[in-house]
Write a protein that holds these residues in place. Structure first.
Motif, short mmCIF file in Angstrom:
data_model
loop_
_atom_site.label_atom_id
_atom_site.label_comp_id
_atom_site.label_asym_id
_atom_site.label_seq_id
_atom_site.Cartn_x
_atom_site.Cartn_y
_atom_site.Cartn_z
N HIS A 93 21.35 9.30 26.92
CA HIS A 93 20.53 8.11 27.15
C HIS A 93 21.44 6.91 27.35
O HIS A 93 22.08 6.45 26.42
CB HIS A 93 19.60 7.90 25.93
CG HIS A 93 18.70 6.74 26.07
ND1 HIS A 93 19.04 5.49 25.63
CD2 HIS A 93 17.47 6.64 26.62
CE1 HIS A 93 18.06 4.66 25.88
NE2 HIS A 93 17.09 5.34 26.49
N ASP A 94 21.54 6.44 28.58
CA ASP A 94 22.30 5.24 28.93
C ASP A 94 23.77 5.33 28.52
O ASP A 94 24.32 4.42 27.90
CB ASP A 94 21.64 4.00 28.33
CG ASP A 94 22.11 2.72 28.98
OD1 ASP A 94 22.63 2.78 30.12
OD2 ASP A 94 21.98 1.65 28.36
N ALA A 140 23.09 14.36 36.58
CA ALA A 140 22.34 13.39 35.78
C ALA A 140 21.05 13.02 36.51
O ALA A 140 21.02 12.94 37.74
CB ALA A 140 23.18 12.14 35.54
N SER A 185 18.25 14.96 30.91
CA SER A 185 17.19 15.55 30.11
C SER A 185 16.99 17.01 30.50
O SER A 185 16.98 17.34 31.68
CB SER A 185 15.88 14.79 30.35
OG SER A 185 14.83 15.40 29.65
N SER A 243 25.34 4.12 33.00
CA SER A 243 23.93 4.32 32.63
C SER A 243 23.44 5.72 32.96
O SER A 243 22.42 5.91 33.61
CB SER A 243 23.05 3.28 33.32
OG SER A 243 23.41 1.99 32.90
N TYR A 268 21.80 9.29 32.37
CA TYR A 268 20.71 9.92 31.60
C TYR A 268 20.64 11.39 31.99
O TYR A 268 20.77 11.73 33.17
CB TYR A 268 19.37 9.27 31.93
CG TYR A 268 19.19 7.88 31.40
CD1 TYR A 268 18.39 7.66 30.28
CD2 TYR A 268 19.79 6.80 32.01
CE1 TYR A 268 18.20 6.37 29.79
CE2 TYR A 268 19.61 5.51 31.53
CZ TYR A 268 18.82 5.30 30.42
OH TYR A 268 18.63 4.03 29.94
N TYR A 309 15.57 12.81 26.26
CA TYR A 309 16.83 12.68 26.98
C TYR A 309 17.98 13.07 26.06
O TYR A 309 18.17 12.47 25.01
CB TYR A 309 17.05 11.25 27.48
CG TYR A 309 16.27 10.93 28.72
CD1 TYR A 309 16.71 11.38 29.96
CD2 TYR A 309 15.09 10.21 28.67
CE1 TYR A 309 16.01 11.11 31.11
CE2 TYR A 309 14.37 9.93 29.81
CZ TYR A 309 14.85 10.39 31.04
OH TYR A 309 14.13 10.12 32.17
#
Length: 82
Positions: A20-21, A55, A11, A7, A9, A17
């Protein structure tokens, strides 16, 4: 060596982002190919794995140990794979 992204992420701006996941598992001797359009996050995944980026959410582990716990020279381990 076992690599896990769970998971994840990332940005570069507060509104979007880049990753994303993102979740995947890579076992010793296994090969995965990351394909995508330009600016889709392929290089960002690599940068997170080797410790050049961090992350915002999720975890990245090598053999169950968070990559943030390793010396920042992880790129030397993966340089043959990049």
């Amino acid at each position: 060596m076992i690599l896990d992204l769970n998971s994840v992420y990332l940005s570069y701006t507060k509104d979007y982002y880049q990753l994303h996941d993102v979740t995947f598992h890579l076992d010793n001797g296994e090969t995965k190919v990351i394909l995508g359009e330009r600016e889709s996050g392929k290089s960002s995944i690599t940068r997170i794995i080797v410790g050049l980026e961090k992350a915002q959410m999720g975890s990245v582990t090598l053999n169950g140990i968070d990559v943030d716990k390793f010396d920042k020279n992880l790129i030397s381990i993966f340089s043959l794979l990049i």
